[in-house]
Motif scaffolding. Structure first.
Motif, short mmCIF file in Angstrom:
data_model
loop_
_atom_site.label_atom_id
_atom_site.label_comp_id
_atom_site.label_asym_id
_atom_site.label_seq_id
_atom_site.Cartn_x
_atom_site.Cartn_y
_atom_site.Cartn_z
N ASN A 1 -0.78 25.97 13.99
CA ASN A 1 -1.94 25.33 13.35
C ASN A 1 -3.16 25.29 14.25
O ASN A 1 -3.92 24.33 14.24
CB ASN A 1 -1.57 23.93 12.86
N LYS A 2 -3.35 26.33 15.03
CA LYS A 2 -4.52 26.42 15.89
C LYS A 2 -5.54 27.41 15.35
O LYS A 2 -6.58 27.63 15.96
CB LYS A 2 -4.10 26.82 17.31
N ARG A 3 -5.23 28.03 14.23
CA ARG A 3 -6.12 29.00 13.62
C ARG A 3 -6.06 28.80 12.11
O ARG A 3 -5.00 28.58 11.54
CB ARG A 3 -5.68 30.42 13.97
N ALA A 4 -7.22 28.93 11.49
CA ALA A 4 -7.28 28.81 10.03
C ALA A 4 -6.87 30.14 9.39
O ALA A 4 -7.02 31.20 9.99
CB ALA A 4 -8.69 28.44 9.59
N LEU A 5 -6.35 30.05 8.19
CA LEU A 5 -5.95 31.24 7.46
C LEU A 5 -7.17 31.83 6.77
O LEU A 5 -7.82 31.16 5.97
CB LEU A 5 -4.88 30.87 6.43
N THR A 6 -7.49 33.07 7.09
CA THR A 6 -8.62 33.74 6.45
C THR A 6 -8.10 34.55 5.27
O THR A 6 -6.90 34.79 5.14
CB THR A 6 -9.33 34.69 7.43
N ALA A 7 -9.00 35.01 4.43
CA ALA A 7 -8.62 35.83 3.28
C ALA A 7 -7.96 37.12 3.76
O ALA A 7 -6.96 37.56 3.20
CB ALA A 7 -9.84 36.13 2.43
N GLU A 8 -8.51 37.71 4.80
CA GLU A 8 -7.96 38.96 5.34
C GLU A 8 -6.53 38.76 5.85
O GLU A 8 -5.63 39.57 5.56
CB GLU A 8 -8.84 39.47 6.47
N THR A 9 -6.30 37.66 6.57
CA THR A 9 -4.96 37.37 7.09
C THR A 9 -4.00 37.06 5.95
O THR A 9 -2.84 37.47 5.98
CB THR A 9 -5.00 36.20 8.10
N ALA A 10 -4.47 36.36 4.94
CA ALA A 10 -3.63 36.04 3.78
C ALA A 10 -3.19 37.31 3.06
O ALA A 10 -2.03 37.43 2.64
CB ALA A 10 -4.38 35.14 2.82
N ILE A 11 -4.07 38.28 2.96
CA ILE A 11 -3.72 39.55 2.32
C ILE A 11 -2.69 40.30 3.16
O ILE A 11 -1.73 40.86 2.63
CB ILE A 11 -4.98 40.41 2.07
N MET A 12 -2.87 40.30 4.49
CA MET A 12 -1.89 40.95 5.36
C MET A 12 -0.52 40.29 5.22
O MET A 12 0.50 40.97 5.13
CB MET A 12 -2.33 40.90 6.83
N LEU A 13 -0.49 38.95 5.20
CA LEU A 13 0.78 38.22 5.04
C LEU A 13 1.42 38.52 3.69
O LEU A 13 2.62 38.75 3.60
CB LEU A 13 0.55 36.72 5.18
N MET B 1 0.83 -1.20 0.00
CA MET B 1 0.00 0.00 0.00
C MET B 1 0.87 1.25 0.00
O MET B 1 1.83 1.34 0.74
CB MET B 1 -0.88 0.04 1.25
N MET B 2 0.50 2.16 -0.85
CA MET B 2 1.21 3.44 -0.86
C MET B 2 0.38 4.44 -0.07
O MET B 2 -0.84 4.50 -0.23
CB MET B 2 1.41 3.93 -2.29
N THR B 3 1.05 5.18 0.76
CA THR B 3 0.33 6.18 1.54
C THR B 3 0.63 7.56 0.98
O THR B 3 1.72 7.84 0.49
CB THR B 3 0.75 6.15 3.02
N GLU B 4 -0.38 8.39 1.06
CA GLU B 4 -0.23 9.77 0.60
C GLU B 4 0.53 10.57 1.66
O GLU B 4 0.28 10.41 2.85
CB GLU B 4 -1.62 10.40 0.39
N PRO B 5 1.43 11.44 1.24
CA PRO B 5 2.11 12.29 2.22
C PRO B 5 1.12 13.30 2.80
O PRO B 5 0.15 13.68 2.15
CB PRO B 5 3.18 13.00 1.40
N LYS B 6 1.38 13.70 4.04
CA LYS B 6 0.53 14.70 4.67
C LYS B 6 0.69 16.03 3.95
O LYS B 6 1.81 16.40 3.60
CB LYS B 6 0.93 14.90 6.14
N PRO B 7 -0.40 16.75 3.76
CA PRO B 7 -0.27 18.08 3.15
C PRO B 7 0.48 19.03 4.08
O PRO B 7 0.42 18.90 5.30
CB PRO B 7 -1.72 18.54 2.97
N THR B 8 1.18 19.96 3.51
CA THR B 8 1.89 20.97 4.29
C THR B 8 0.87 21.92 4.91
O THR B 8 -0.04 22.39 4.23
CB THR B 8 2.85 21.77 3.39
N THR B 9 1.04 22.20 6.18
CA THR B 9 0.10 23.09 6.86
C THR B 9 0.55 24.54 6.71
O THR B 9 1.69 24.83 6.36
CB THR B 9 0.01 22.76 8.36
N VAL B 10 -0.37 25.44 6.99
CA VAL B 10 -0.07 26.87 6.94
C VAL B 10 1.06 27.19 7.92
O VAL B 10 1.99 27.93 7.59
CB VAL B 10 -1.33 27.70 7.28
N GLY B 11 1.01 26.61 9.11
CA GLY B 11 2.03 26.86 10.11
C GLY B 11 3.41 26.42 9.68
O GLY B 11 4.39 27.12 9.88
N GLU B 12 3.48 25.23 9.08
CA GLU B 12 4.77 24.72 8.59
C GLU B 12 5.32 25.64 7.50
O GLU B 12 6.50 25.98 7.50
CB GLU B 12 4.62 23.31 8.03
#
Length: 63
Positions: A47-59, A2-13
Motif C-alpha cells: 500500500n505504498k503506491r496507488a493503482l493506476t489505470a495502466e497497472t490495473a490493465i496489466m493486472l 456507536m457503530m463503526t464502519e469497517p475499514k475498506p479493503t486496500t489494493v495490497g490486501e
C-alpha cells in the motif's frame, strides 16, 4: 452505542489475499508476468503506491 464502519479493503490486501496467495504466486513472478519491475508489485502489496489505470490493465491481463 456507536457503530463503526469497517475499514475498506486496500489494493495490497486484495492483491495478496485474493490472488497471490491462492495462486501461489510470488511478487517477483507476478512482476515478471506483467513485464514490470518487482518494486511496483511490492509497493502495491504494501500500500505504498496507488493503482493506476495502466497497472490495473496489466493486472487484469495477467490475472
Amino acid at each position: 452505542m456507536m457503530m463503526t464502519e469497517p475499514k475498506p479493503t486496500t489494493v495490497g490486501e486484495m492483491l495478496t489475499l485474493e490472488f497471490l496467495e491462492p495462486l501461489e504466486l510470488t511478487q517477483s513472478a507476478l512482476a515478471r508476468q506483467m513485464g514490470t519491475a518487482p518494486r511496483l508489485v511490492n509497493e502495491l502489496c504494501n500500500n505504498k503506491r496507488a493503482l493506476t489505470a495502466e497497472t490495473a490493465i496489466m493486472l487484469a491481463t495477467v490475472l
